[in-house]
Design an enzyme around this catalytic site. Structure first.
Site, PDB file in Angstrom:
ATOM      1  CE  LYS A  40       0.739   5.336  -8.480  1.00  0.00           C
ATOM      2  NZ  LYS A  40       0.357   6.312  -8.057  1.00  0.00           N
ATOM      3  CE1 TYR A  78       1.865   8.654  -2.533  1.00  0.00           C
ATOM      4  CE2 TYR A  78       0.147  10.222  -3.745  1.00  0.00           C
ATOM      5  CZ  TYR A  78       0.616   9.741  -2.662  1.00  0.00           C
ATOM      6  OH  TYR A  78      -0.035   9.344  -0.908  1.00  0.00           O
ATOM      7  N   PRO A 129       1.037  -1.102   0.036  1.00  0.00           N
ATOM      8  CG  PRO A 129       0.008  -0.915   1.976  1.00  0.00           C
ATOM      9  CD  PRO A 129       0.842  -2.006   1.367  1.00  0.00           C
TER      10      PRO A 129
HETATM   11  C1  PHB Z   1      -4.838   5.790   3.247  1.00  0.00           C
HETATM   12  O1  PHB Z   1      -5.375   4.786   4.067  1.00  0.00           O
HETATM   13  O2  PHB Z   1      -5.244   6.825   3.733  1.00  0.00           O
HETATM   14  C2  PHB Z   1      -4.187   5.417   2.387  1.00  0.00           C
HETATM   15  C3  PHB Z   1      -3.050   4.154   2.469  1.00  0.00           C
HETATM   16  C4  PHB Z   1      -1.908   3.786   1.988  1.00  0.00           C
HETATM   17  C5  PHB Z   1      -0.995   5.256   1.135  1.00  0.00           C
HETATM   18  C6  PHB Z   1      -1.411   6.642   1.524  1.00  0.00           C
HETATM   19  C7  PHB Z   1      -3.053   6.470   2.381  1.00  0.00           C
HETATM   20  O3  PHB Z   1      -0.127   5.323   1.167  1.00  0.00           O
END
Ligand code: PHB
Length: 395
Positions: A298, A386, A294
């Site tokens: 993506k 990103y 995570p």
């Molecule tokens: C989120 O759950 O807010 C979240 C998870 C992974 C990321 C960014 C945000 O890279």
């Protein structure tokens, strides 16, 4: 004998990929049936990541799937990378002229379900697909059972496996439920939801000697935060005070606003790409086709890109142009999938601290963070990836 139901596209899985595909097909006048073993309430309560790329937002809005993303979502023009207690901002707008939106996945699911049901879509909740058969023919089938145990059978021109990382459709495509390129990581994220105001305007990705932390958000009153942890950690093993201490020690450059923690979970990390994404008329999309850790946010974005491509191919087929474009799906989709695999792996390895990391590894990592944040050339790759690369086209 079960009465088979005939449709144009049978979709297994009512997650972002399956529902978005059903929605786009609907708009093109192509009939589909979506089956999912969960109830509508369970689907809408799924807790997942919250970052949408520019292109994902554009598609949600342009297709009429969600206006709320623009009103209830929050535009973020950058992120902060924090290391050695100091924050360095990556300014997306300045570097690549794009942004991302913070809008949790379950909100996207609510919008899509509301829209589809209002449009009269055929979504069968609590219908568990067990097997995809006839994958070598022009009419593949989905067989399964509903909540009462009554068997069902769907016969379609195409069967789409949008059934997540434990996909059953994968077996019809690659011969087993696990067949693919695969990597596990020696850590996981311990995630919390808490009642507190935001601690920062943008997301903070923090690398510290104690491990990684991510300070994310959900709303003005609810925050989402993550802490690197052992994959086997029991989420109940830390007290609230221990969680806050651990988070604060990893984000020492920012005073965290604390509040009651009302949800805890452990997310395991894996990178996966199925050996193949399609076999004739059975196609895998979203997590069924690929999984990413995570760290690069993506997952859902990649799923929506798959949908965009596949929809184009199916539209061409049902317009009488044959399977030429659908047949190109795997080759074209894989370009972005492997780019995103690399980006997610890279962000993960740059920001996390492995238990067996040597002093050399640690200093090399800090050197890497310095290189990425100290110049526009270094930050631009991160900003571009990103916020999302331009969409691919089937041709
Ligand atoms: C989120 O759950 O807010 C979240 C998870 C992974 C990321 C960014 C945000 O890279």
């Amino acid at each position: 004998m079960v009465d088979a139901v005939r449709t144009q596209v049978a979709i297994i899985g009512a997650g972002p990929a399956g529902l978005m595909l059903a929605h786009l097909l609907n708009a093109s006048g192509i009939a589909s049936i979506v089956v999912d073993n969960r109830s509508r309430a369970d689907i809408e309560a799924t807790i997942r990541a919250g970052i949408l790329e520019n292109g994902t937002v554009d598609l949600l809005v342009a297709s009429g799937a969600s206006d709320r993303v623009l009103t209830d979502g929050h535009r973020h023009d950058g992120i902060e990378l924090q290391f050695e207690g100091e924050g360095r901002r990556i300014d997306f707008r300045q570097l690549v002229g794009r942004s991302v939106w913070l809008y949790p996945q379950h909100e996207v699911l609510k919008d899509l379900l509301a829209r589809l049901l209002a449009d009269g879509a055929d979504i069968r909740f609590e219908h568990e697909a067990g097997l995809v058969t006839d994958e070598d023919t022009d009419t593949p089938k989905v067989v399964g059972r509903d909540a009462a145990g009554t068997p069902f059978e769907l016969v379609a021109d195409f069967v789409i496996g949008a059934d997540g990382s434990r996909s059953i459709a994968r077996t019809a495509v690659v011969g087993s439920q696990t067949g693919g390129y695969f990597r596990e990581y020696p850590f996981a994220w311990f995630g919390i939801l808490c009642e507190a105001p935001p601690s920062a305007k943008e997301l903070i990705y923090a690398n510290s000697a104690n491990g990684f932390a991510l300070i994310s958000q959900r709303s003005d009153t609810v925050q989402r935060m993550y802490l690197q942890c052992d994959p086997d950690m029991d989420p109940a093993s830390l007290s609230d005070a221990e969680i806050w201490d651990a988070l604060q020690s990893r984000v020492s450059g920012t005073a965290l606003k604390q509040g009651p923690i009302f949800q805890r979970d452990v997310l395991r990390f894996r990178s996966f790409v199925a050996w193949h994404l399609q076999k004739r008329r059975v196609v895998l999309i979203g997590d069924a086709a690929h999984t990413v850790p995570p760290t690069g946010a993506k997952g859902m974005n990649l799923a929506i890109h798959d949908v965009r491509l596949l929809h184009r191919g199916l539209e061409s087929y049902f317009a009488g142009e044959g399977t030429g474009l659908v047949d190109r799906f795997e080759q074209v989709a894989l370009k972005r999938i492997w780019r995103a695999q690399h980006f997610s792996w890279w962000m993960t390895s740059m920001l996390h601290v492995a238990a067996d990391a040597t002093d050399f590894d640690r200093r090399r990592q800090l050197g890497e963070l310095e290189s990425v944040t100290a110049s526009a050339a270094g930050s631009t790759y991160l900003a571009e990836a990103y916020t999302g690369w331009p969409a691919e086209e089937l041709g």
